[in-house]
Design an enzyme around this catalytic site. Sequence first.
Site, PDB file in Angstrom:
ATOM      1  N   HIS A   1      42.817 -33.818 -83.646  1.00 62.82           N
ATOM      2  CA  HIS A   1      43.655 -35.032 -83.628  1.00 62.82           C
ATOM      3  C   HIS A   1      44.104 -35.383 -85.054  1.00 62.82           C
ATOM      4  O   HIS A   1      44.253 -36.555 -85.378  1.00 62.82           O
ATOM      5  CB  HIS A   1      42.857 -36.176 -82.990  1.00 62.82           C
ATOM      6  CG  HIS A   1      43.666 -37.358 -82.535  1.00 62.82           C
ATOM      7  ND1 HIS A   1      44.891 -37.250 -81.904  1.00 62.82           N
ATOM      8  CD2 HIS A   1      43.430 -38.700 -82.620  1.00 62.82           C
ATOM      9  CE1 HIS A   1      45.350 -38.460 -81.625  1.00 62.82           C
ATOM     10  NE2 HIS A   1      44.492 -39.353 -82.057  1.00 62.82           N
TER      11      HIS A   1
ATOM     12  N   HIS B   1      44.889 -39.056 -89.239  1.00 58.08           N
ATOM     13  CA  HIS B   1      45.474 -39.894 -88.191  1.00 58.08           C
ATOM     14  C   HIS B   1      46.712 -40.666 -88.654  1.00 58.08           C
ATOM     15  O   HIS B   1      47.028 -41.732 -88.135  1.00 58.08           O
ATOM     16  CB  HIS B   1      44.439 -40.871 -87.615  1.00 58.08           C
ATOM     17  CG  HIS B   1      44.775 -41.352 -86.231  1.00 58.08           C
ATOM     18  ND1 HIS B   1      45.436 -42.531 -85.989  1.00 58.08           N
ATOM     19  CD2 HIS B   1      44.560 -40.810 -85.020  1.00 58.08           C
ATOM     20  CE1 HIS B   1      45.600 -42.686 -84.682  1.00 58.08           C
ATOM     21  NE2 HIS B   1      45.072 -41.650 -84.072  1.00 58.08           N
TER      22      HIS B   1
ATOM     23  N   HIS C   1      39.589 -44.090 -75.846  1.00 58.29           N
ATOM     24  CA  HIS C   1      39.255 -43.964 -77.270  1.00 58.29           C
ATOM     25  C   HIS C   1      37.759 -44.191 -77.487  1.00 58.29           C
ATOM     26  O   HIS C   1      37.191 -45.135 -76.929  1.00 58.29           O
ATOM     27  CB  HIS C   1      40.063 -44.974 -78.087  1.00 58.29           C
ATOM     28  CG  HIS C   1      41.542 -44.680 -78.099  1.00 58.29           C
ATOM     29  ND1 HIS C   1      42.366 -44.990 -77.047  1.00 58.29           N
ATOM     30  CD2 HIS C   1      42.309 -44.071 -79.025  1.00 58.29           C
ATOM     31  CE1 HIS C   1      43.601 -44.587 -77.331  1.00 58.29           C
ATOM     32  NE2 HIS C   1      43.599 -44.028 -78.522  1.00 58.29           N
TER      33      HIS C   1
ATOM     34  N   ASP D   1      39.912 -40.282 -77.918  1.00 55.80           N
ATOM     35  CA  ASP D   1      40.562 -40.048 -79.207  1.00 55.80           C
ATOM     36  C   ASP D   1      39.940 -40.895 -80.314  1.00 55.80           C
ATOM     37  O   ASP D   1      39.331 -41.941 -80.059  1.00 55.80           O
ATOM     38  CB  ASP D   1      42.056 -40.438 -79.120  1.00 55.80           C
ATOM     39  CG  ASP D   1      42.859 -39.481 -78.260  1.00 55.80           C
ATOM     40  OD1 ASP D   1      42.264 -38.643 -77.561  1.00 55.80           O
ATOM     41  OD2 ASP D   1      44.105 -39.582 -78.287  1.00 55.80           O
ATOM     42  N   ASP D   2      40.149 -40.451 -81.533  1.00 53.17           N
ATOM     43  CA  ASP D   2      39.944 -41.228 -82.775  1.00 53.17           C
ATOM     44  C   ASP D   2      38.517 -41.279 -83.282  1.00 53.17           C
ATOM     45  O   ASP D   2      38.233 -41.956 -84.266  1.00 53.17           O
ATOM     46  CB  ASP D   2      40.483 -42.672 -82.652  1.00 53.17           C
ATOM     47  CG  ASP D   2      41.982 -42.712 -82.388  1.00 53.17           C
ATOM     48  OD1 ASP D   2      42.605 -41.626 -82.348  1.00 53.17           O
ATOM     49  OD2 ASP D   2      42.514 -43.810 -82.212  1.00 53.17           O
TER      50      ASP D   2
HETATM   51 ZN   LIG Z   1      44.677 -41.474 -82.067  1.00 52.35          ZN
END
Ligand SMILES: [Zn+2]
Length: 247
Positions: free
Chosen positions: A105, A109, A202, A54-55
């Site tokens: 995502h 965020h 991540h 993620d991210d």
């Molecule tokens: Zn995230």
Amino acid sequence: MRSIKIMVALMLLGLSCTAEASAAPRKNRDYYEARGEVVWEVPGKKKVIALTFDDGPDPKDTPRILDLLKQHHARATFFVIGSKAGKHTDLLRREMEEGHEIANHTFTHHFFNNSFTAERIHNEIAKTQEVIYTVTGQRPTLFRPPGGMFDEAVLRIARQEGLKTIMWSWHQDTRDWSRPGVGYIVNKVLKNVHNGDIILLHDYVSGQSQTVKALEKILPELNNRGYEFVTVSELLSGAKNMVPSMK
Ligand SMILES: [Zn+2]
């Protein structure tokens, strides 16, 4: 309606970076899982694992993670942030070209708290779909809300955009975003691994990431144990051939 917050359950387990939930949950994981609206894992007989990152995309860690995945013949799913995907289009393309799945995502965020209108939620999701489609020519089919925070409105809007909401195996929350130590991340994954797990990692964390060093240990060890690393969509489609652990 917006008070229906499943992330409270995550908070109670201390497994999420969400820090804003306060309302009592009226619908829990069992409710959403039974309806097939949200997926946490896909237990079965096949030795498959879905790694999720993620991210990102981010120039610091994403390339190193892609190198490692390639080296170990692993495919993964990247839940990307739309604003970053628009900046690092080369990384997004590389993820796609190397056989990974790209998923949504949100654009900025921001955690979906009660101040989010349906329109704002829609913008966060739809703008990200647009960026990914423009860069890769493919529209994601999977969505993960920041911090795992969702309610009925988030699920409905994601569904309208053609997205299935994906969480992660609770026993596999590595908390790598909090940099708990390479050994912690490695042990969390290796000691708790089950067929069909969705592992949360991540490819961007604030500060010096420990995720890459952890992956250097996790990938060869799980390969040695006979696991195959698949995308989340592959995990979901393979579910047809799997024996569900509960029904
Ligand atoms: Zn995230």
